[in-house]
Design an enzyme around this catalytic site. Structure first.
Site, mmCIF file in Angstrom:
data_model
loop_
_atom_site.group_PDB
_atom_site.id
_atom_site.type_symbol
_atom_site.label_atom_id
_atom_site.label_comp_id
_atom_site.label_asym_id
_atom_site.label_seq_id
_atom_site.Cartn_x
_atom_site.Cartn_y
_atom_site.Cartn_z
ATOM 1 N N ARG A 198 -6.815 5.117 -3.048
ATOM 2 C CA ARG A 198 -7.129 3.888 -2.580
ATOM 3 C C ARG A 198 -7.164 3.687 -1.729
ATOM 4 O O ARG A 198 -8.459 2.421 -0.668
ATOM 5 C CB ARG A 198 -5.910 3.149 -3.303
ATOM 6 C CG ARG A 198 -5.690 1.811 -3.599
ATOM 7 C CD ARG A 198 -4.567 1.262 -3.603
ATOM 8 N NE ARG A 198 -4.723 -0.057 -4.156
ATOM 9 C CZ ARG A 198 -3.501 -1.037 -3.529
ATOM 10 N NH1 ARG A 198 -2.316 -0.543 -3.521
ATOM 11 N NH2 ARG A 198 -3.535 -1.964 -3.395
ATOM 12 N N CYS B 114 0.429 -0.905 0.222
ATOM 13 C CA CYS B 114 0.157 -0.622 -0.114
ATOM 14 C C CYS B 114 1.315 1.865 -0.031
ATOM 15 O O CYS B 114 0.347 2.545 0.272
ATOM 16 C CB CYS B 114 -0.964 0.108 1.529
ATOM 17 S SG CYS B 114 -2.281 -1.457 1.513
#
Lengths: 228, 310
Positions: free
Chosen positions: B254, B208
């Protein structure tokens, strides 16, 4: 045109030679084959100074699937907990890899603890001054819920104590460029403690006692030949 | 892709053939390719093992899935320049050429034998550049400068570099995502890189960090600029400078989307299909923002020029 063609032919030959050279330079000689196979279980004594093995607690290990994969590559892992008269506990974990030191990466606390849901932070590289010489160590914190686990560790590439990363690569290269594949250890000491400075201090004392308690030969294998 | 076909774009054609001085005949167009056969064979011998190894190991990881695409782009870019290369007068530079070639080959040998993938793959640039210098001199090198530059993106990021950047990126992404969601009124708290929202706890993982998105988007952005061939340095520079911030922001979006999906639809939704899909969506979003910014710049450029004329 002729000369260009000939030059390109020579260029191609240079490339073929490079491919051959790469094959020839590939290290093949495992130094693990040339030396005594370590037995981790007996390398480190059950009693280290005032520390005794506490059989009730076993340190964080690898997940079973990773372990199964590693068992194939004649590797060994030792996990133990020591306790002193004051009731303080230290966890010791040693991993040995006979070849390809890259497979040792799974034992790195940053990888191993993270894989088990710990959050790893505050990595600091330092040195630990023992009576045998300076040992490079990395200290870091592993957190999971209420469990605060300060960790001290280092790795061995052949006879050299080092830390993962560029230095490890350089140590590997020193063997690799002479055609040798080094073996490797990872030595990890941790304790469960909220006071991390106190924990690192205790771990340092433990490491010193451990080196004192080991035979000279075994000491050299897990902490390097100092001054050599 | 159409924009790069020389017959469709006159501006591009001059770009392609810029290096061919008038009056010098191309080096026998049709049969010319035969002279390249030995070096093509040499390249295959060097790099088929490398790319086979990559394809069976590193490229299988999500983080390096862009690898084969970059390779295909490089091959395609070289193929696009075949006519430009053929039009270059034969004017060789054997000394620097062989010097570069030998350097590249040695770098390759060390990299391949000692498992230093950065050297092994990176050596492709000096090897190719050396061959071009030997065959066509500096003009030949100039014809293929962009595909050679693009090799940078083929080199897997070295571990120490990834390790050094991943943690701070994760940290920043977590902090900003937490702040924004908190301001939006969600019951969110953060401890390091662990986000707690309602009953759920989410770990902002290495993947991430958005590092790979930044890497792929940089490659794609550069390729886009190369194909568009904007004459304005300001325009090119602004787009280049915007790539990394765009990738960073898209990644925050995101992470926030994943947190919200988990909060509203449960853990399974957040970790399942949507998790994988969000990676792709992130990339598309970042790309759209980039194109949008580009369109804006073109618009602004148009206004500016018209303003000066009146």
């Amino acid at each position: 045109m002729k000369s260009v063609n000939r030059r390109l032919l020579i260029a191609a030959l240079v490339m073929f030679a490079g491919a051959g050279l790469a094959l020839a330079m590939k290290p093949t000689q495992k130094i693990a084959d040339a030396r005594e196979k370590p037995v981790l279980d007996t390398m480190v004594p059950q009693q280290i100074g005032e520390w005794k093995v506490d059989p009730t607690i076993i340190p964080i290990a690898l997940s079973p699937d990773v372990q199964a994969l590693l068992d194939k590559l004649y590797n060994q892992v030792l996990g133990r907990t020591y306790v002193n008269p004051a009731g303080r506990r230290i966890m010791l974990s040693i991993a040995y890899g006979g070849d390809q030191s890259d497979s040792m990466r799974v034992h790195q606390p940053e990888v191993c603890y993270t894989a088990q849901g710990f959050e790893v932070s505050d990595e600091v590289a330092g040195t630990l001054l023992t009576r045998y010489g300076e040992l490079p160590v990395r200290r870091l914190m592993a957190l999971q819920g209420n469990r605060n686990e300060p960790i001290t560790y280092w790795i061995m590439v052949g006879d050299k104590a080092t830390l993962p990363g560029l230095k490890q690569k350089f140590a590997q290269l020193r063997y690799g460029l002479t055609g040798k594949v080094p073996d490797g250890f990872l030595v990890r000491i941790s304790s469960i403690d909220r006071d991390r400075q106190a924990a690192y201090q205790l771990q340092e004392e433990f490491i010193k006692s451990m080196l004192d308690a080991m035979s000279e030969k075994n000491r050299a294998r897990i902490s390097g030949r100092f001054g050599a | 892709m159409q924009a790069s076909s020389p017959s469709l774009n006159p501006q591009l054609q001059t770009g392609h053939l810029r290096s061919s001085a008038p009056g010098i005949k191309p080096a026998r167009g049709g049969a010319g390719w035969i002279e390249w056969l030995p070096v093509i064979a040499g390249l295959l011998v060097l790099y088929i093992p490398t790319f086979y190894d990559l394809a069976t190991t590193l490229w299988q990881q999500d983080d390096y899935a862009h690898g084969p695409i970059i390779l295909a782009v490089i091959v395609w870019l070289i193929w696009q320049q075949r006519e430009a290369l053929a039009a270059v007068p034969v004017n060789t530079a054997p000394l620097p050429g062989f010097g570069l070639l030998v350097f590249g080959v040695l770098l390759y040998a060390v990299g391949r034998s000692q498992d230093i993938i950065m050297f092994e793959v990176g050596a492709l640039a000096p090897v190719l550049a050396g061959v071009l210098l030997v065959a066509r001199g500096r003009e030949g090198l100039r014809a293929l400068w962009f595909p050679l530059l693009f090799i940078v993106f083929l080199v897997p990021l070295p571990g120490f570099f990834v390790d050094a950047l991943t943690m701070p990126l994760k940290q920043n992404v977590s902090v900003i995502a937490e702040q924004l969601l908190y301001m939006a009124g969600y019951p969110i708290a953060r401890n390091g890189v662990v986000l707690t929202i309602g009953q759920y706890q989410l770990l902002v993982a290495d993947a991430c960090s958005g590092l790979n998105t930044m890497f792929s988007l940089s490659a794609l952005g550069l390729l886009y600029l190369h194909l568009m061939r904007y004459p304005s340095w300001l325009h090119n520079g602004l787009i280049l400078a915007s790539i990394l911030p765009i990738a960073f922001c898209a990644n925050i979006v995101r992470v926030m989307i994943l947190v919200l999906v988990t909060y509203h639809f449960g853990d399974a939704a957040g970790q399942g299909f949507l998790h994988n899909f969000s990676g792709m969506a992130l990339f598309v979003i970042a790309l759209l923002i980039l194109f949008g910014f580009d369109a804006l710049l073109r618009l602004a450029g148009g206004f500016f020029r018209r303003g000066r004329q009146t």
